[in-house]
Design a protein around this motif. Structure first.
Motif, short mmCIF file in Angstrom:
data_model
loop_
_atom_site.label_atom_id
_atom_site.label_comp_id
_atom_site.label_asym_id
_atom_site.label_seq_id
_atom_site.Cartn_x
_atom_site.Cartn_y
_atom_site.Cartn_z
N VAL A 1 0.81 -1.09 0.03
CA VAL A 1 0.08 -0.01 -0.01
C VAL A 1 0.86 1.23 -0.10
O VAL A 1 1.69 1.22 0.96
CB VAL A 1 -0.84 0.11 1.28
CG1 VAL A 1 -1.72 1.26 1.25
CG2 VAL A 1 -1.53 -1.29 1.15
N GLY A 2 0.66 2.22 -1.05
CA GLY A 2 1.08 3.66 -0.94
C GLY A 2 0.05 4.69 -0.47
O GLY A 2 -1.05 4.13 -0.70
N VAL A 3 0.65 5.75 -0.35
CA VAL A 3 -0.41 6.63 0.24
C VAL A 3 -0.18 7.98 -0.59
O VAL A 3 1.02 8.48 -0.66
CB VAL A 3 -0.45 7.02 1.83
CG1 VAL A 3 -1.38 8.03 2.00
CG2 VAL A 3 -0.75 5.66 2.40
N LEU A 4 -1.24 8.51 -1.08
CA LEU A 4 -1.30 10.14 -1.37
C LEU A 4 -1.94 10.93 -0.68
O LEU A 4 -3.22 10.71 -0.30
CB LEU A 4 -1.85 10.19 -2.99
CG LEU A 4 -1.42 9.18 -4.05
CD1 LEU A 4 -2.57 9.06 -5.13
CD2 LEU A 4 -0.27 9.85 -4.56
N GLY A 5 -1.02 12.07 -0.09
CA GLY A 5 -1.69 12.55 1.18
C GLY A 5 -0.78 13.48 1.69
O GLY A 5 0.39 13.42 1.27
N PRO A 6 -1.29 14.39 2.65
CA PRO A 6 -0.26 15.36 3.23
C PRO A 6 0.43 14.95 4.33
O PRO A 6 0.19 13.82 4.71
CB PRO A 6 -1.46 16.35 3.84
CG PRO A 6 -2.75 15.49 4.25
CD PRO A 6 -2.59 14.51 3.07
N ALA A 7 1.39 15.57 4.70
CA ALA A 7 2.56 15.30 5.52
C ALA A 7 1.90 14.97 6.94
O ALA A 7 2.49 14.34 7.99
CB ALA A 7 3.61 16.17 5.71
N SER A 8 0.83 15.86 7.14
CA SER A 8 -0.04 15.76 8.67
C SER A 8 -0.43 14.25 8.91
O SER A 8 -0.88 13.88 10.14
CB SER A 8 -0.95 16.42 8.78
OG SER A 8 -1.98 16.68 7.52
N LEU A 9 -0.45 13.22 7.93
CA LEU A 9 -1.06 11.83 8.25
C LEU A 9 0.04 11.17 9.32
O LEU A 9 1.17 11.22 9.15
CB LEU A 9 -1.26 11.11 7.19
CG LEU A 9 -2.23 11.59 6.21
CD1 LEU A 9 -2.27 10.82 4.69
CD2 LEU A 9 -3.64 11.31 6.74
N SER A 10 -0.45 10.61 10.29
CA SER A 10 0.47 9.92 11.17
C SER A 10 0.50 8.26 10.78
O SER A 10 -0.44 7.49 11.20
CB SER A 10 0.30 10.04 12.74
OG SER A 10 -1.12 10.21 12.79
N LEU A 11 1.23 7.95 9.65
CA LEU A 11 1.25 6.87 9.15
C LEU A 11 2.23 5.82 9.69
O LEU A 11 3.32 6.42 10.17
CB LEU A 11 1.71 6.76 7.66
CG LEU A 11 0.64 7.49 6.64
CD1 LEU A 11 1.11 8.00 5.38
CD2 LEU A 11 -0.74 6.61 6.35
N PRO A 12 2.28 4.44 9.64
CA PRO A 12 3.48 3.58 10.11
C PRO A 12 4.61 4.05 9.34
O PRO A 12 4.45 4.43 8.13
CB PRO A 12 3.04 2.23 9.58
CG PRO A 12 1.28 2.42 9.51
CD PRO A 12 1.00 3.67 9.19
N THR A 13 5.89 3.88 9.89
CA THR A 13 7.18 4.52 9.17
C THR A 13 7.55 3.82 8.05
O THR A 13 7.87 4.46 7.12
CB THR A 13 8.20 4.37 10.06
OG1 THR A 13 8.44 3.19 10.74
CG2 THR A 13 8.10 5.39 11.27
#
Ligand code: TXA
Ligand code: MG
Length: 321
Positions: free
Chosen positions: A249-261
């Motif tokens: 899975v990749g994500v298209l979105g802003p830096a403010s998302l707290s995603l797994p590293t």
């Protein structure tokens, strides 16, 4: 660098029936002399686009409108004055100069004055109209850099003019003024609110029409990877659920998302105009990483956010196998 020589060559190619890639402020266009039917047919062939999907004719300025449109209502003049050169396309009743090859046999023609110095210079030197759809294969993501065009179309085009990255990043807003009340056929780089402000009335979006607006096909602007849409607050949860299924899975979105590293994120800012500018480039970059699924965060549904949400929905739509 774009030398005067190169611009001369571009214009000469257009005069002789060539097909060139032309930078505009929205996306790169695949351009042919709009009055040359053979050249226009080559555009359809290169794109792999069905012949009943009409093209936009790009003109040097508003003065050319009467050559292509037999009726120019006051509201068309008002919008042209307010937003040309710029990301606005007007659909009007055609003159005989707009041939069936360009209009797909309809009685209307789509017209726009692009707001990019290279496109404007080429149009002025040519002194006529240029038919140009986005310079990508039919159904795929539109190009916003010369490199995107090179990769997609390569030697199929006679010349690629490099005008830098597109500053708007999504296609023009198409407004139908050919009959009755104005309607938006495709949300795009000009916000509906701006159009309504000039016209002083509400302008509805009308995407279901007998006219083939290819951007209105359900699946369009589609990368190879699957696309899943998410409002920002649900993105992280979506990512986790998809990863739990064993998907890359990749994500298209802003830096403010707290995603797994260990999740790769492709930066699409939350602010709609900034999102529009980078959307197609990020979709391409993400696709090159070989993810199975891209979770795309939706920007707010106002301003250019409407166009970004529209393109992302089509990228996410079910596809023909
Ligand atoms: O920003 C843009 O509009 C870019 C740049 C290159 O100018 N061009 C672009 O072209 O997006 P294309 O072909 O990808 O999309 C043009 C859209 C199509 O969906 C087409 O069906 C619609 O314009 N169109 C063209 N003529 C029309 C007409 N007479 N009535 C309704 N829709 C029309
Ligand atoms: Mg297109």
């Amino acid at each position: 660098m774009l030398t005067p020589d190169l611009l001369d060559r571009a214009v000469e190619l257009l005069r002789r029936g060539g097909v060139i890639a032309l930078p505009t402020e929205t996306v790169y266009g695949l351009a042919a002399n709009a009055e040359d039917e053979l050249a226009v047919r080559r555009v359809f062939a290169i794109k792999g686009r069905p012949a009943n999907h009409p093209l936009i004719v790009h003109i040097p300025d508003e003065e050319y409108l009467p050559e292509w449109a037999r009726e120019v209502p006051d509201e068309a003049t008002a919008l042209a004055r307010a937003f040309w050169p710029g990301p606005l396309t007007l659909v009007l009743k055609r003159t005989s100069k707009a041939t069936d090859a360009v209009t797909g046999g309809q009685d209307t023609v789509a017209l726009r004055v692009p707001g990019h110095s290279v496109a404007m210079e080429v149009l002025e030197r040519l002194g006529g109209g240029v038919a140009a759809p986005s310079a990508n294969r039919f159904g795929k993501v539109s190009p916003t850099t010369a490199e995107h065009v090179q990769r997609d179309l390569g030697s199929d085009v006679d010349l690629v003019l490099d005008g830098g990255p597109a500053t708007v990043g999504v296609e023009s807003t198409i407004v139908d003024l050919s009959s009755g009340a104005p309607a938006i056929l495709r949300p795009g780089g000009l916000a509906t609110e701006d159009i309504e402000r000039v016209l002083g009335r509400a302008v509805p979006v009308r995407t279901s029409t007998t006219v083939r607006v290819s951007g209105s096909l359900e699946s369009h602007y589609a990368p190879r990877a699957g696309v899943v849409l998410a409002e920002p607050h649900e993105a992280v949860q979506r990512v986790e659920a998809l990863r739990a299924q064993g998907l890359r899975v990749g994500v298209l979105g802003p830096a403010s998302l707290s995603l797994p590293t260990d999740v790769q994120r492709f930066d699409v800012p939350a602010e709609p105009a900034q999102a529009a500018r980078v959307l197609y480039a990020r979709l391409r970059e993400a696709d090159e990483q070989g993810h199975d699924v891209l979770v795309a965060c939706l920007p707010a549904a106002s301003g250019l956010g409407i166009a970004v949400r529209d393109r992302l929905s089509r990228a996410a739509a079910p596809r023909d196998s």
